[in-house]
Design a protein around this motif. Structure first.
Motif, short mmCIF file in Angstrom:
data_model
loop_
_atom_site.label_atom_id
_atom_site.label_comp_id
_atom_site.label_asym_id
_atom_site.label_seq_id
_atom_site.Cartn_x
_atom_site.Cartn_y
_atom_site.Cartn_z
N ASN A 43 -3.14 2.23 -4.70
CA ASN A 43 -1.70 2.50 -4.44
C ASN A 43 -1.28 3.25 -3.78
O ASN A 43 -0.37 3.55 -2.88
N TRP A 46 -1.98 3.86 -0.31
CA TRP A 46 -1.67 3.27 0.64
C TRP A 46 -0.10 3.99 0.94
O TRP A 46 0.25 4.03 1.82
N ALA A 84 -0.19 -4.30 3.93
CA ALA A 84 0.37 -2.65 3.56
C ALA A 84 0.67 -2.61 2.03
O ALA A 84 2.20 -3.62 1.94
N HIS A 85 0.22 -2.22 1.18
CA HIS A 85 0.38 -2.41 -0.42
C HIS A 85 0.14 -3.74 -1.06
O HIS A 85 0.66 -3.69 -2.09
N LEU A 89 -7.12 -1.85 -1.67
CA LEU A 89 -7.48 -1.09 -0.56
C LEU A 89 -9.12 -0.44 -1.18
O LEU A 89 -9.03 -0.17 -2.41
#
Length: 136
Positions: A43, A46, A84-85, A89
């Motif tokens: 996180n 990101w 994204a987010h 990831l």
């Protein structure tokens, strides 16, 4: 967070942690456990990607599978802004720019972060960015 910085060469993080664990056990004469990946760093990464001046590659977990974002963009038209987010990831290769104008390459791979610089100030700057991102 556990930060390891080496002046030259490279070593696997697992080898470094294992050696540290053994050394602590011997030196302190008690059993010490060094734990890895207790907190999710993805996180925070990101958040760093939001500020990146260049993003080379990103790998996420998509529908339970490891997928390079470039492949998802090609096959399904899914881009960074779409995931994204929201997605887990796994890997990222990107460049951040310091306030004094120096670019620094950052590589994230499943909980491990490599800051490609020999400059102490730049290295500390990236670590501070990461800590700030983790606390938000």
């Amino acid at each position: 967070m556990f930060v390891v910085r080496m002046s030259a060469g490279s070593a696997q993080l697992g080898e470094v942690v294992d050696a540290l664990d053994e050394k602590l056990d011997r030196e302190l004469d008690i059993s010490i456990d060094v734990h890895r990946d207790l907190a999710d760093s993805s996180n925070a990464i990101w958040k760093l990607l939001d500020d990146a001046t260049w993003i080379g590659s990103v790998v996420i977990r998509f529908r339970g599978q490891r997928k390079p974002l470039a492949e998802l963009r090609e096959e399904r038209g899914i881009g960074l802004e779409d995931v994204a987010h929201e997605s887990s990831l796994l890997e990222a290769d990107f460049i951040l720019e310091t306030p004094w104008g120096d670019p620094v390459n950052v590589i994230y791979e499943e909980g491990k972060i490599e800051v490609a610089t020999g400059d102490d100030t730049t290295h500390e700057y990236v670590l501070q960015l990461l800590e700030t991102a983790r606390s938000r």
